[in-house]
Motif scaffolding. Structure first.
Motif, short mmCIF file in Angstrom:
data_model
loop_
_atom_site.label_atom_id
_atom_site.label_comp_id
_atom_site.label_asym_id
_atom_site.label_seq_id
_atom_site.Cartn_x
_atom_site.Cartn_y
_atom_site.Cartn_z
N TRP A 46 1.27 -1.35 -0.18
CA TRP A 46 -0.07 0.25 -0.04
C TRP A 46 0.97 0.94 -0.06
O TRP A 46 0.41 2.02 -1.09
N PRO A 47 1.83 0.90 0.67
CA PRO A 47 2.75 2.71 0.37
C PRO A 47 3.18 2.78 -1.10
O PRO A 47 3.02 4.17 -1.30
N THR A 48 3.41 1.87 -1.58
CA THR A 48 3.94 1.72 -2.74
C THR A 48 3.13 1.83 -4.46
O THR A 48 3.33 3.11 -4.93
N VAL A 49 1.64 1.64 -3.98
CA VAL A 49 0.54 2.05 -4.00
C VAL A 49 0.41 3.37 -4.31
O VAL A 49 0.13 4.12 -5.16
N GLY A 50 -0.05 3.64 -2.86
CA GLY A 50 -0.29 5.40 -2.49
C GLY A 50 1.15 6.23 -3.12
O GLY A 50 1.01 7.54 -3.58
N THR A 64 2.85 10.68 -6.51
CA THR A 64 3.57 11.15 -7.74
C THR A 64 3.07 11.68 -8.61
O THR A 64 3.54 12.85 -8.71
N ALA A 65 1.98 10.82 -9.30
CA ALA A 65 1.66 11.29 -10.30
C ALA A 65 0.54 12.54 -10.13
O ALA A 65 0.16 13.08 -11.28
N LEU A 97 4.11 10.76 -16.22
CA LEU A 97 3.98 11.55 -14.99
C LEU A 97 2.42 10.97 -14.52
O LEU A 97 2.06 10.04 -13.50
N ILE A 98 1.65 9.86 -16.39
CA ILE A 98 0.74 8.97 -16.07
C ILE A 98 1.25 7.50 -15.65
O ILE A 98 0.52 7.06 -15.67
N VAL A 105 10.91 5.33 -11.80
CA VAL A 105 11.36 5.29 -12.70
C VAL A 105 11.67 6.20 -13.79
O VAL A 105 11.90 7.18 -14.03
N THR A 106 10.07 6.25 -14.78
CA THR A 106 8.85 7.10 -15.09
C THR A 106 9.25 8.50 -14.89
O THR A 106 9.06 9.58 -15.57
N ASP A 107 8.61 8.34 -12.91
CA ASP A 107 8.27 9.35 -12.86
C ASP A 107 9.46 10.06 -12.36
O ASP A 107 9.48 11.67 -12.12
#
Length: 104
Positions: free
Chosen positions: A30-34, A39-40, A85-86, A91-93
């Motif tokens: 959940w922290p990863t998904v958050g 970031t998005a 960002l989307i 990495v892309t973020d």
């Protein structure tokens, strides 16, 4: 050139999945998904503000009968940053946020 594009299209998801697994191992699901959603959202807010700024500068240049070359380049960078960002992934973020830094 086609080979480079193919490598990027294949390599990017592989790298993103590896980073997801590593981050998920360290901090949990959940922290990863958050983090991905945060970031998005933050990136889109920054792009919106910078986009309006670039648009107003371009309009000022057009009213002064100057070609807005720098503003066009900034706009292209904002579009690329928005696309990165989307796309879900750290990495892309990172690359998307780097495109939002003015000196870069």
């Amino acid at each position: 050139m086609a080979l480079l594009i193919l490598l990027v299209l294949i390599g990017t998801p592989i790298v993103e999945i590896a980073v997801f697994i590593e981050v998920g191992d360290r901090v949990g699901l959940w922290p990863t998904v958050g983090g991905i959603l945060a970031t998005a959202a933050i990136g889109m807010a920054i792009i919106r503000i910078q986009g309006f700024t670039v648009l107003s500068r371009a309009q000022e240049n057009l009213q002064a009968e100057r070609f807005p070359a720098l503003e066009i380049f900034d706009g292209v960078c904002l579009v690329l940053a928005g696309a990165m960002l989307i796309t879900p992934g750290f990495v892309t973020d990172t690359f998307g946020f780097l495109l939002l830094i003015v000196p870069l």
